[in-house]
Design a protein around this motif. Structure first.
Motif, PDB file in Angstrom:
ATOM      1  N   ALA A 183       0.828  -1.218   0.000  1.00  0.00           N
ATOM      2  CA  ALA A 183       0.000   0.000   0.000  1.00  0.00           C
ATOM      3  C   ALA A 183       0.859   1.263   0.000  1.00  0.00           C
ATOM      4  O   ALA A 183       0.561   2.234  -0.707  1.00  0.00           O
ATOM      5  CB  ALA A 183      -0.934  -0.006   1.211  1.00  0.00           C
ATOM      6  N   VAL A 184       1.932   1.245   0.786  1.00  0.00           N
ATOM      7  CA  VAL A 184       2.825   2.407   0.840  1.00  0.00           C
ATOM      8  C   VAL A 184       3.602   2.534  -0.466  1.00  0.00           C
ATOM      9  O   VAL A 184       3.687   3.619  -1.057  1.00  0.00           O
ATOM     10  CB  VAL A 184       3.804   2.301   2.035  1.00  0.00           C
ATOM     11  CG1 VAL A 184       4.824   3.439   2.002  1.00  0.00           C
ATOM     12  CG2 VAL A 184       3.027   2.330   3.354  1.00  0.00           C
ATOM     13  N   ALA A 185       4.161   1.434  -0.939  1.00  0.00           N
ATOM     14  CA  ALA A 185       4.946   1.454  -2.176  1.00  0.00           C
ATOM     15  C   ALA A 185       4.099   1.856  -3.376  1.00  0.00           C
ATOM     16  O   ALA A 185       4.573   2.537  -4.298  1.00  0.00           O
ATOM     17  CB  ALA A 185       5.574   0.085  -2.427  1.00  0.00           C
ATOM     18  N   VAL A 198       9.046  -8.917   9.154  1.00  0.00           N
ATOM     19  CA  VAL A 198       8.535  -9.034   7.783  1.00  0.00           C
ATOM     20  C   VAL A 198       9.216  -8.015   6.884  1.00  0.00           C
ATOM     21  O   VAL A 198       9.589  -8.321   5.742  1.00  0.00           O
ATOM     22  CB  VAL A 198       7.002  -8.864   7.746  1.00  0.00           C
ATOM     23  CG1 VAL A 198       6.501  -8.831   6.304  1.00  0.00           C
ATOM     24  CG2 VAL A 198       6.316  -9.988   8.509  1.00  0.00           C
ATOM     25  N   TRP A 199       9.412  -6.797   7.389  1.00  0.00           N
ATOM     26  CA  TRP A 199      10.107  -5.765   6.614  1.00  0.00           C
ATOM     27  C   TRP A 199      11.495  -6.256   6.202  1.00  0.00           C
ATOM     28  O   TRP A 199      11.889  -6.163   5.031  1.00  0.00           O
ATOM     29  CB  TRP A 199      10.198  -4.471   7.413  1.00  0.00           C
ATOM     30  CG  TRP A 199      11.135  -3.466   6.807  1.00  0.00           C
ATOM     31  CD1 TRP A 199      12.402  -3.168   7.211  1.00  0.00           C
ATOM     32  CD2 TRP A 199      10.888  -2.634   5.662  1.00  0.00           C
ATOM     33  NE1 TRP A 199      12.964  -2.206   6.404  1.00  0.00           N
ATOM     34  CE2 TRP A 199      12.061  -1.862   5.436  1.00  0.00           C
ATOM     35  CE3 TRP A 199       9.804  -2.464   4.806  1.00  0.00           C
ATOM     36  CZ2 TRP A 199      12.167  -0.942   4.400  1.00  0.00           C
ATOM     37  CZ3 TRP A 199       9.917  -1.553   3.755  1.00  0.00           C
ATOM     38  CH2 TRP A 199      11.073  -0.804   3.565  1.00  0.00           C
ATOM     39  N   GLU A 200      12.257  -6.770   7.159  1.00  0.00           N
ATOM     40  CA  GLU A 200      13.616  -7.229   6.882  1.00  0.00           C
ATOM     41  C   GLU A 200      13.620  -8.402   5.912  1.00  0.00           C
ATOM     42  O   GLU A 200      14.509  -8.514   5.060  1.00  0.00           O
ATOM     43  CB  GLU A 200      14.324  -7.595   8.183  1.00  0.00           C
ATOM     44  CG  GLU A 200      14.642  -6.371   9.042  1.00  0.00           C
ATOM     45  CD  GLU A 200      15.240  -6.713  10.400  1.00  0.00           C
ATOM     46  OE1 GLU A 200      15.142  -7.906  10.808  1.00  0.00           O
ATOM     47  OE2 GLU A 200      15.785  -5.812  11.052  1.00  0.00           O
ATOM     48  N   LYS A 201      12.608  -9.280   6.016  1.00  0.00           N
ATOM     49  CA  LYS A 201      12.514 -10.413   5.096  1.00  0.00           C
ATOM     50  C   LYS A 201      12.250  -9.929   3.674  1.00  0.00           C
ATOM     51  O   LYS A 201      12.910 -10.374   2.724  1.00  0.00           O
ATOM     52  CB  LYS A 201      11.404 -11.368   5.533  1.00  0.00           C
ATOM     53  CG  LYS A 201      11.314 -12.622   4.663  1.00  0.00           C
ATOM     54  CD  LYS A 201      10.086 -13.450   4.948  1.00  0.00           C
ATOM     55  CE  LYS A 201       8.861 -12.833   4.319  1.00  0.00           C
ATOM     56  NZ  LYS A 201       7.688 -13.754   4.347  1.00  0.00           N
ATOM     57  N   VAL A 208      11.067  -5.301  -2.026  1.00  0.00           N
ATOM     58  CA  VAL A 208      10.743  -3.894  -1.779  1.00  0.00           C
ATOM     59  C   VAL A 208      11.936  -3.056  -2.221  1.00  0.00           C
ATOM     60  O   VAL A 208      13.093  -3.432  -2.007  1.00  0.00           O
ATOM     61  CB  VAL A 208      10.417  -3.642  -0.285  1.00  0.00           C
ATOM     62  CG1 VAL A 208      11.537  -4.100   0.614  1.00  0.00           C
ATOM     63  CG2 VAL A 208      10.098  -2.178  -0.026  1.00  0.00           C
ATOM     64  N   ASP A 209      11.654  -1.956  -2.892  1.00  0.00           N
ATOM     65  CA  ASP A 209      12.707  -1.052  -3.364  1.00  0.00           C
ATOM     66  C   ASP A 209      13.014  -0.039  -2.265  1.00  0.00           C
ATOM     67  O   ASP A 209      12.247   0.896  -2.034  1.00  0.00           O
ATOM     68  CB  ASP A 209      12.232  -0.338  -4.630  1.00  0.00           C
ATOM     69  CG  ASP A 209      13.295   0.581  -5.217  1.00  0.00           C
ATOM     70  OD1 ASP A 209      14.382   0.713  -4.604  1.00  0.00           O
ATOM     71  OD2 ASP A 209      13.031   1.188  -6.270  1.00  0.00           O
TER      72      ASP A 209
END
Length: 289
Positions: A183-185, A198-201, A208-209
């Motif tokens: 949603a943010v991207a 989850v972010w780090e994964k 994720v860019d």
């Protein structure tokens, strides 16, 4: 002994045996029904659990079935209503289950990482660099019942004197951590908050860019995820499950695969008292019903 008294005794013994049978039904079942809060896509949860399920089958001697649930609330209700036997809860969902069951839910183990878990706030906007910059912006949490995707981010927003319900332009709930990143991207919202693990994964998998989406705030640590069961699970089975998790060793190739899929260095024992601060945060935020 009179005939009448013998009938009484036989009846009493029958009633007692029926009660015992009902109470021991858990021990007699051949399947351990396991689930997890749906904080990621169902296919990802199934993939992560498969080797762990096979490992638990060997250690418990029971067939282990993973049953996905539709939402966080369903994981709580499933365990309380005896449709599930063990659930991977976040700190908040554990507290909800504990309160709803009147303290009949027992946390067995957590990852070592869950002693000091964190949430990250992400954005694509160069004008957002601290929590206070979110005033008047659009924002997404994860699931409403998520500890790291809603409860603790809300707690730290309120601590920064920013009420998301009144100070932001619009808030949404993505339903899952990976959905928050999407949603943010995708520009659907100015910013969002999610589970640091989850972010780090996603970053490590190049999903994720980081030149486009960046972390602008990381929360202090707090207790989060655990594997929980009902208090009526036989102590012997609880011990088998606990011992199985504690025995996982990163030096063993098969165990290492399980630990890596669970994003854990190792599992450690936990207890309900560890989640008092989560319960307090939920009460302060008006989220504990």
């Amino acid at each position: 002994m009179s005939k009448f008294s013998r009938r009484q005794v036989i009846g009493s013994l029958f009633a007692t045996s029926m009660l015992f049978a009902a109470g021991s039904s858990f021990a007699q079942q051949q399947v351990l029904r396991v689930s997890a809060i749906p904080d990621e896509a169902p296919t990802e949860l199934q993939r992560k659990f498969k080797p762990l399920g096979a490992y638990l089958e060997k250690k418990t001697g029971m067939k282990v079935e993973f049953t996905p649930v539709t939402d966080y609330a369903a994981s709580v209700e499933g365990l309380i209503n005896h449709k599930l036997d063990m659930v991977w809860f976040g700190g908040f969902t554990f507290v909800q289950a504990k309160v709803r069951s009147k303290d009949q839910i027992i946390p067995l183990v957590q990852r070592e990482e869950d002693e000091k878990f964190k949430s990250v706030f992400i954005t694509t906007s160069p004008s957002i660099n601290k929590l206070e910059d979110l005033k008047g912006k659009t924002f997404t949490f994860g699931s409403e019942s998520s500890t790291s995707g809603h409860l603790m981010p809300r707690y730290y927003l309120l601590a920064a004197k920013l009420n998301p319900d009144t100070d932001m332009k619009r808030i949404a709930f993505s339903g899952a951590h990976d959905a928050t990143v999407a949603a943010v991207a995708g520009g659907k919202v100015d910013a969002g908050a999610l589970n640091i693990s989850v972010w780090e994964k996603l970053v490590s998998q190049n999903k994720v860019d980081t030149k486009q989406v960046r972390v602008f705030y990381t929360t202090p640590g707090y207790f989060d995820y655990n594997w929980s069961v009902r208090a009526d699970m036989p102590a012997e089975l609880r011990k088998k499950i606990t011992d199985a998790f504690l025995a996982l060793n990163a030096n063993d190739p098969a165990d290492k695969e399980i630990l890596e899929l669970q994003r854990a260095t190792r599992f450690i024992p936990t207890k309900a008292e560890n989640y008092k601060s989560i319960e307090g945060a939920a009460q302060n935020a008006g989220l504990l019903k």
